[in-house]
Every structure is written in C-alpha cells, then in structure tokens.
Scaffold this motif. Structure first.
Motif, PDB file in Angstrom:
ATOM      1  N   ILE A  80      83.605 -23.287  29.927  1.00 41.15           N
ATOM      2  CA  ILE A  80      83.017 -21.706  29.924  1.00 41.15           C
ATOM      3  C   ILE A  80      81.907 -21.906  28.893  1.00 41.15           C
ATOM      4  O   ILE A  80      80.639 -21.258  29.156  1.00 41.15           O
ATOM      5  N   LEU A  81      82.020 -22.430  27.746  1.00 35.85           N
ATOM      6  CA  LEU A  81      81.117 -22.657  26.743  1.00 35.85           C
ATOM      7  C   LEU A  81      79.877 -23.587  27.198  1.00 35.85           C
ATOM      8  O   LEU A  81      78.754 -23.046  26.904  1.00 35.85           O
ATOM      9  N   SER A  82      80.078 -24.442  28.050  1.00 35.09           N
ATOM     10  CA  SER A  82      79.069 -25.495  28.361  1.00 35.09           C
ATOM     11  C   SER A  82      78.097 -24.697  29.368  1.00 35.09           C
ATOM     12  O   SER A  82      76.734 -24.451  29.508  1.00 35.09           O
ATOM     13  N   LEU A  83      78.924 -23.822  30.387  1.00 37.38           N
ATOM     14  CA  LEU A  83      78.180 -22.877  31.177  1.00 37.38           C
ATOM     15  C   LEU A  83      77.298 -21.947  30.807  1.00 37.38           C
ATOM     16  O   LEU A  83      76.449 -21.319  31.240  1.00 37.38           O
ATOM     17  N   ARG A  84      77.953 -21.365  29.501  1.00 43.42           N
ATOM     18  CA  ARG A  84      76.877 -20.452  28.800  1.00 43.42           C
ATOM     19  C   ARG A  84      75.444 -20.849  28.233  1.00 43.42           C
ATOM     20  O   ARG A  84      74.740 -20.263  27.891  1.00 43.42           O
ATOM     21  N   PHE A  85      75.384 -22.201  28.174  1.00 41.26           N
ATOM     22  CA  PHE A  85      74.206 -22.873  27.610  1.00 41.26           C
ATOM     23  C   PHE A  85      73.361 -23.753  28.424  1.00 41.26           C
ATOM     24  O   PHE A  85      72.215 -23.703  28.076  1.00 41.26           O
ATOM     25  N   ILE A  86      74.020 -24.311  29.713  1.00 36.69           N
ATOM     26  CA  ILE A  86      72.924 -24.820  30.489  1.00 36.69           C
ATOM     27  C   ILE A  86      72.206 -24.035  31.556  1.00 36.69           C
ATOM     28  O   ILE A  86      72.608 -22.950  31.652  1.00 36.69           O
ATOM     29  N   LYS A  87      71.083 -24.683  31.828  1.00 37.17           N
ATOM     30  CA  LYS A  87      70.000 -23.893  32.475  1.00 37.17           C
ATOM     31  C   LYS A  87      70.457 -24.480  34.028  1.00 37.17           C
ATOM     32  O   LYS A  87      69.966 -25.301  34.348  1.00 37.17           O
ATOM     33  N   TRP A  88      70.919 -23.524  34.619  1.00 37.15           N
ATOM     34  CA  TRP A  88      71.437 -23.566  36.172  1.00 37.15           C
ATOM     35  C   TRP A  88      71.581 -22.390  36.708  1.00 37.15           C
ATOM     36  O   TRP A  88      72.481 -21.793  36.155  1.00 37.15           O
ATOM     37  N   ILE A 148      79.343 -19.175  38.098  1.00 33.41           N
ATOM     38  CA  ILE A 148      80.713 -20.060  37.987  1.00 33.41           C
ATOM     39  C   ILE A 148      81.544 -19.762  36.546  1.00 33.41           C
ATOM     40  O   ILE A 148      82.691 -19.845  36.672  1.00 33.41           O
ATOM     41  N   GLY A 149      80.542 -19.405  35.585  1.00 37.15           N
ATOM     42  CA  GLY A 149      81.133 -19.330  34.243  1.00 37.15           C
ATOM     43  C   GLY A 149      82.266 -17.896  34.335  1.00 37.15           C
ATOM     44  O   GLY A 149      83.211 -17.904  33.828  1.00 37.15           O
ATOM     45  N   MET A 150      81.572 -16.955  35.043  1.00 41.72           N
ATOM     46  CA  MET A 150      82.436 -15.554  35.114  1.00 41.72           C
ATOM     47  C   MET A 150      83.615 -15.988  35.874  1.00 41.72           C
ATOM     48  O   MET A 150      84.732 -15.299  35.756  1.00 41.72           O
ATOM     49  N   CYS A 151      83.487 -16.618  36.777  1.00 40.66           N
ATOM     50  CA  CYS A 151      84.683 -17.157  37.761  1.00 40.66           C
ATOM     51  C   CYS A 151      85.633 -17.539  36.888  1.00 40.66           C
ATOM     52  O   CYS A 151      86.829 -17.426  37.228  1.00 40.66           O
ATOM     53  N   LEU A 152      85.282 -18.667  36.075  1.00 39.33           N
ATOM     54  CA  LEU A 152      86.389 -18.960  35.259  1.00 39.33           C
ATOM     55  C   LEU A 152      86.974 -17.905  34.358  1.00 39.33           C
ATOM     56  O   LEU A 152      87.996 -18.149  33.968  1.00 39.33           O
TER      57      LEU A 152
END
Lengths: 207, 41
Positions: free
Chosen positions: A161-169, A175-179
C-alpha cells in the motif's frame, strides 16, 4: 459430514476404483469440495468483475483476501450458495468502490490508507486466527503460527500500500485502494460484527 | 487408455489428499466445508 452431492459422488467413485477406506473417502470429498467451490467462486467473481469493467481490481481484491483468510480466518456463511452470492457481489463492488475512491485527493487517500493499515493490524492482533466449529484450530502452536503468518501478510500488504502511494503508475491509486478496501473487509470479517453479518445473511431465506 | 485414466485419477487422489492435509482451512471465500476429524489440528 455434509458435502455437496457432486463431491460425495466423485469421492465415492474414486474411492471405489482405488479401494480407499472410508476415512480417505471423506478426506477426498472434503478436498474436492474446497477445490470445486473455490475455483467456481473465483471464475464467477472474476467474470462479473470483467463484465463490470473492473477485472484487474476484482483480481487484486481476490488475491488480497485470499492471502488473509487462509491464515486469519473470519466469519463464514453456513451455505455455499450464500457464500457464492455474497462473494460475487462484494468483490466486484470493492473494485468499483476502489476505482471511484482512487480519483479523490491524495490527502484523503493517504488518510484512508493509514486508517485501514491501523485497523488491519489492530484487528489481526486482537482477533486472528478466527476459527469456526466446522474447522476448529486445536493446537495452540498452530494458532500462534497462524497469527504470525497473518501479521506477516499484514506487513507485506502495508508495504505494498505504501509503495503504491509513492510510485508513478497510472493504475497505482486504484490498485492501492483495492488493497485498502479489501483490508477493511477482511478486518471487519474478523470481528464479532462480521460474524453477526454472516449470521444475518444465513437467516435470509432463498426460495 | 483406461490404465492411463486409472493412473491419472490415482495421482489426483494423492494430490487432493496431500493438499487437504497440508492446510484444511478454507482458501479464500466465505464458506468453510466441515473439516474431517482426521485433518483437524
């Protein structure tokens, strides 16, 4: 042991061909039941997710919840049909909600992520592993192992979740909100309120 | 052909019983089939 007719028939057929004893036949019926129900539920849920345009999100929710429920347990329905109906409704709904929520401001997404992580850790720490009369956890060592596994998976999901908040994609927020939403659903299922919801669902008569 | 099917079903039985013994808890949905007494741990 009450299993579906299909599981019992297939197990009896295989047991007769291979001269298995009654105990092995029951284990076989159980394994067939778990396999058939999980595969059928996954296919139907992903198909509905695909039809609603949220296939990837539904798949992410499925994987997240799979990782958790295997170790943490939680509320269950008494009926495979009610389980299938709820699964087919809830998982694509979580994916749709994640899609909608992910368009919000970063500040609110960060707050929601933090809240879900805190709730996830707290509920896993307090409640997991949650067994039920149909699958009791007898050994305290096994109980401790399952708790450690559940907390470890919680740690991995937190990092994701934390990684998805920082990466540019472009898919990262969705996907982060799905988690995040899957984590909240799983956490809710660990609580007495989650069990009450399943008890209520089991009282709904299907004609 | 019958021999092949017999062997295949034998392998399937071994795989299924092994999987059930390794982890009798449900995988990821909201229904738990009753775990046989011999698998409870």
């Amino acid at each position: 042991m009450s299993y579906l007719g299909l599981s019992n028939k297939l197990a009896a057929n295989l047991a007769e061909k291979h001269h298995l004893d009654e105990e092995k036949q029951v284990v076989l019926a159980f394994a067939i039941e778990v396999l058939v129900l999980n595969i059928a539920n996954a296919i139907l849920t992903l198909t509905i997710g695909w039809a609603l345009g949220v296939f990837k999100g539904t798949a992410v929710c499925l994987l997240t919840i799979a990782a958790f429920r295997h170790n943490a347990g939680g509320g269950h329905s008494d009926s495979p049909w009610r389980c299938a109906a709820v699964t087919m409704i809830v998982f694509p709904l979580l994916a749709i909600a994640a899609h909608q929520v992910s368009t919000g401001q970063d500040f609110y997404l960060n707050i929601l992520s933090a809240v879900s992580i805190l709730i996830g850790f707290a509920f896993v720490w307090v409640f997991a592993p949650v067994d039920n009369p149909k699958a009791p956890i007898l050994s305290p060592i096994r109980r401790r192992k399952l708790k450690i596994w559940a907390l470890s998976i919680m740690g991995i999901i937190t990092m994701l979740i934390l990684s998805l908040r920082f990466i540019k994609w472009e898919m990262a927020p969705e996907i982060g909100m799905c988690l995040v939403l899957s984590l909240l659903w799983v956490s809710f299922n660990l609580t007495p309120w989650g069990h009450r919801l399943w008890f209520f669902i089991d009282t709904i008569s299907i004609r | 052909m019958k021999n092949l099917m017999f062997r295949f079903s034998g392998l399937a039985i071994v795989a299924l019983i092994f999987a059930a013994k390794v982890e009798p808890l449900c995988f990821f949905f909201h229904y738990q089939p009753e775990v046989p007494a011999s698998l409870r741990k």
